[in-house]
Design a protein around this motif. Structure first.
Motif, PDB file in Angstrom:
ATOM      1  N   THR A 256       0.841  -1.206   0.000  1.00  0.00           N
ATOM      2  CA  THR A 256       0.000   0.000   0.000  1.00  0.00           C
ATOM      3  C   THR A 256       0.871   1.250   0.000  1.00  0.00           C
ATOM      4  O   THR A 256       0.525   2.258  -0.626  1.00  0.00           O
ATOM      5  N   GLY A 257       2.018   1.210   0.661  1.00  0.00           N
ATOM      6  CA  GLY A 257       2.938   2.341   0.606  1.00  0.00           C
ATOM      7  C   GLY A 257       3.412   2.615  -0.807  1.00  0.00           C
ATOM      8  O   GLY A 257       3.517   3.770  -1.234  1.00  0.00           O
ATOM      9  N   GLU A 266       1.904   9.885  -0.706  1.00  0.00           N
ATOM     10  CA  GLU A 266       2.617   9.453   0.503  1.00  0.00           C
ATOM     11  C   GLU A 266       2.865  10.592   1.490  1.00  0.00           C
ATOM     12  O   GLU A 266       3.133  10.353   2.677  1.00  0.00           O
ATOM     13  N   ARG A 272      -0.425   9.915   6.174  1.00  0.00           N
ATOM     14  CA  ARG A 272       0.789   9.687   6.971  1.00  0.00           C
ATOM     15  C   ARG A 272       0.429   9.302   8.403  1.00  0.00           C
ATOM     16  O   ARG A 272       1.116   8.487   9.032  1.00  0.00           O
ATOM     17  N   THR A 275      -0.143   5.571   8.031  1.00  0.00           N
ATOM     18  CA  THR A 275       1.013   4.752   7.667  1.00  0.00           C
ATOM     19  C   THR A 275       2.116   4.813   8.717  1.00  0.00           C
ATOM     20  O   THR A 275       2.891   3.849   8.853  1.00  0.00           O
ATOM     21  N   GLU A 276       2.204   5.890   9.454  1.00  0.00           N
ATOM     22  CA  GLU A 276       3.246   6.018  10.476  1.00  0.00           C
ATOM     23  C   GLU A 276       2.803   5.489  11.835  1.00  0.00           C
ATOM     24  O   GLU A 276       3.608   5.438  12.776  1.00  0.00           O
ATOM     25  N   PRO A 278       0.859   2.243  12.504  1.00  0.00           N
ATOM     26  CA  PRO A 278       0.106   1.029  12.168  1.00  0.00           C
ATOM     27  C   PRO A 278      -0.381   0.241  13.374  1.00  0.00           C
ATOM     28  O   PRO A 278      -1.275  -0.598  13.226  1.00  0.00           O
ATOM     29  N   ASP A 598      -5.358  -4.247   2.915  1.00  0.00           N
ATOM     30  CA  ASP A 598      -4.039  -4.429   2.328  1.00  0.00           C
ATOM     31  C   ASP A 598      -3.574  -5.863   2.530  1.00  0.00           C
ATOM     32  O   ASP A 598      -4.037  -6.573   3.426  1.00  0.00           O
ATOM     33  N   ASN A 607       6.721  -2.506   9.447  1.00  0.00           N
ATOM     34  CA  ASN A 607       5.581  -1.721   8.984  1.00  0.00           C
ATOM     35  C   ASN A 607       5.122  -2.279   7.643  1.00  0.00           C
ATOM     36  O   ASN A 607       5.821  -2.141   6.633  1.00  0.00           O
ATOM     37  N   PHE A 609       2.988  -1.321   5.605  1.00  0.00           N
ATOM     38  CA  PHE A 609       2.793  -0.333   4.537  1.00  0.00           C
ATOM     39  C   PHE A 609       4.000  -0.283   3.600  1.00  0.00           C
ATOM     40  O   PHE A 609       3.861   0.053   2.433  1.00  0.00           O
ATOM     41  N   TRP A 610       5.176  -0.587   4.119  1.00  0.00           N
ATOM     42  CA  TRP A 610       6.395  -0.455   3.317  1.00  0.00           C
ATOM     43  C   TRP A 610       7.064  -1.804   3.082  1.00  0.00           C
ATOM     44  O   TRP A 610       8.276  -1.896   2.891  1.00  0.00           O
TER      45      TRP A 610
END
Length: 635
Positions: A256-257, A266, A272, A275-276, A278, A598, A607, A609-610
């Motif tokens: 997803t990132g 992003e 953010r 995503t930062e 989670p 996701d 994380n 997301f990344w």
């Protein structure tokens, strides 16, 4: 009541139709400019009054507010909604000289009955001043400004009761989704004039089970929403992705990132924040409205409303009910309503949802019979309508049930067992298990492809989609009971007890509770399905996801130990449903619900997301026969 001269000028200007200048004496020519400066489409014969004002908050920020009332309204209550979704557009259903055709369907009964209907843009969106902060936290550890949605609601109500001459000084507040959140926030340190509240499908805890995450699994559907809501004062058109299948779009992007980077999102602050953060740290828990309200005195009569198949905010209303109902010593201040609706369905037509058709307009029936009398009593002083403490609609049987509390059912465990069966008796071999291979490269879709997360026709009814599209996949375990000989009636939130292991170091678990219709003939009106072929239909009564890394604590994610059996416990949404004789009970277990959620790479990373391409690995999932769902059964 003495009014400020500026207020009088504003009010006068809003009541008197615009006076058009006399026609110019010179004749028009082919080159006469055709532009007209303005036009007032509210004519003298209009049966309503419309006012637009900028209401000042305690810090000087002014919020755009629109008021609508029938001509001749006096000694009237105010019904307020505070919205990020364009107050001017929300207040007007269609241009007309008749207020019953002008306002949204759910407002007609109010404005025709001497109510003043008020909509307001939140800070920083559309016509209001200030900065927009999504789900602005309450003043406290996360917000040192002294300004929040509670103070803005207070200041708005204070201005209205002092500056609207037609009001009787009583205010109610109502709204769904984000407006449900602002409704609840108005109940924190409420203005004395706030006499009643009806939060509908409120956003309460965005991590635990409302819009952003569900038990730690991120909902990709919020990306476009976040872009629209936080761009150009909430006036963006969103992602220009075109009609391509979202399943392919998200899969090809990677994590997803990576998707956010591809589209240039992003750096959006709203995204953010997700995503930062989670995990369920204080970033989220201190914003949870149910936890805040649990510490507040109960001052405002509150009717909490949610749809049984709410595809966005199924968590919030029952969570708030659980938090504040213990304060309701006489069982007359707090009520919970669960209707057979989608998200915000209470404010629209309640005849049907997807393939399901009900016995009439259940939404209007509820609004007229229960919700408006609730407001009338508290805002107009009409006789006590004896609002039910709990009002739920029994799907599968099609009737309203009145209850004294919630949940009503007594938990009874429904176990998975050998031969992919289900039984209320535990399997003698609890260590037996069934396996499937979950491949992140081929995730299970949440609806049949092609998928468009922005298509309301697909999005709104997805929770009642026939689940046969998934039950034939090799990466979905399907457990089915024998044919029921008598009804099974559940009233509450079924509780999943999943005992499972994985060969990976992380995993997602998706559990579905399903009502399987007879594979012989379609059922008729008595079951609530008219003109639909329901033969063999697999109706999802409840669907929920859980991200495995949080099995030992939502704030403390950790890798799973390959091969270790863990106990995953989580609730399905609250329901009132009857599984009829001749039907079967079904449980489906899988490890993805894509692209709504996701993908879990199934390799633990800090994380998700990344996550990198190499992190996405196949894993074998094992579900043990000690697994069960506790059904809240009423006899």
């Amino acid at each position: 009541m003495k009014l400020h001269p500026l207020t009088l000028a504003l009010l006068a200007a809003s009541v008197v139709p615009a006076v058009f200048a006399a026609a110019p004496s010179d004749k028009v020519t082919p080159m006469t400019p055709d532009g007209v400066a303005s036009y007032n489409n509210i004519r003298a014969e209009a049966d309503f009054v419309k006012r637009e004002v900028m209401i000042p908050m305690r810090d000087g920020t002014k919020l755009y507010t629109i008021m609508l009332m029938k001509k001749g309204t006096k000694n009237a209550p105010i019904l307020l909604s505070r919205t990020p979704y364009n107050a001017a557009a929300s207040a007007i259903r269609s241009n007309s000289q008749h207020i019953s055709q002008l306002v949204p369907i759910m407002d007609v009964d109010y404005v025709e009955d001497n109510y003043i209907r008020v909509y307001q843009d939140l800070r920083g969106v559309h016509k209001s001043e200030g900065e927009f902060i999504g789900n602005r936290p309450l003043t406290g550890p996360l917000n040192s400004t002294g300004i929040d949605e509670s103070t803005d609601a207070y200041d708005t109500i204070d201005w209205l009761v002092k500056n609207v001459p037609e009001t009787n000084g009583n205010v109610g507040i109502i709204g769904s989704s984000y407006l449900g959140f602002t409704t609840l926030m108005a109940e924190i340190n409420p203005h004395p004039a706030l006499k009643a509240a009806a939060p509908q499908s409120p956003m309460v805890d965005g991590w635990m089970g409302d819009d952003w995450f569900h038990n730690g699994a991120f909902r990709n559907a919020v990306i476009n929403y976040s872009v629209v809501q936080s761009t150009a004062k909430a006036e963006s058109e969103g992602t220009a992705t075109g009609p391509q299948d979202d399943y392919s779009r998200f899969l090809e992007a990677g994590s997803t990132g990576d998707y956010l980077k591809k589209w240039g999102f992003e750096h959006y602050p709203m995204l953010r924040k997700m995503t930062e953060n989670p995990a369920y740290t204080e970033f989220w828990s201190l914003q949870a409205v149910d936890k805040i309200l649990a510490k507040q005195p109960l001052k405002v009569p509150t009717m909490l409303i949610v749809g049984q198949w709410d595809q966005e905010d199924s968590y919030g209303a029952p969570a708030v009910y659980k938090a504040i109902e213990p304060k309701d010593k006489n069982n007359d201040m707090v009520s919970l309503v669960i209707g057979p609706w989608r998200h915000s369905g209470v404010n629209h037509y309640g005849y049907k949802l997807g393939a399901l058709t009900f016995t009439g307009d259940t939404a209007k029936e509820f609004r007229v019979k229960y919700m408006k009398p609730f407001f009338d009593h508290h805002l107009k002083g009409t006789p006590d309508p004896k609002t039910p403490p709990v009002l739920t609609y029994a799907t599968g049987e099609n009737k309203w049930n009145v209850s004294s509390k919630w949940p009503m059912g007594t938990p009874k465990k429904l176990y998975v067992n050998d031969n992919m069966g289900l039984s209320f008796k535990p399997d003698s071999n609890a260590k037996a298990h069934d396996d499937y291979v979950a491949d992140p490269a081929k995730p299970v879709p949440f609806v049949p492809r092609p998928i468009n997360l922005n298509d309301s026709a697909q999005w709104r009814p997805w929770l009642v989609h026939d689940q046969r599209f998934a039950s034939s996949r090799p990466d979905v375990l399907v457990y089915t009971s024998e044919v029921l000989e008598k009804p099974v009636h559940i009233m509450g939130a079924p509780l999943v007890n999943l005992f499972a292991s994985t060969t990976g170091t992380d995993a997602d678990w998706v559990v579905k509770l399903i009502d399987v219709y007879p594979n012989t003939t379609s059922e008729g009106y008595s079951q609530g399905y008219v003109g639909q072929e329901m033969t063999g239909f697999e109706l999802a009564v409840g669907i929920e996801a859980f991200r495995g890394r949080y099995v030992h604590g939502f704030a403390t994610p950790a890798p799973l130990t390959p091969g270790k059996v863990e106990h995953y416990q989580f609730a399905l949404p609250n329901v009132d449903h009857v599984f009829q004789p001749g039907h079967k009970l079904m449980i489906q277990v899988q490890s993805s619900l894509f692209p709504l959620y996701d993908r879990n790479p199934q390799t633990y990373v800090d994380n998700i997301f990344w996550a990198k391409p190499q992190d996405y690995q196949k894993a074998t999932m094992s579900v043990f026969h000690s697994s069960n769902i506790e059904l809240p059964i009423v006899k």
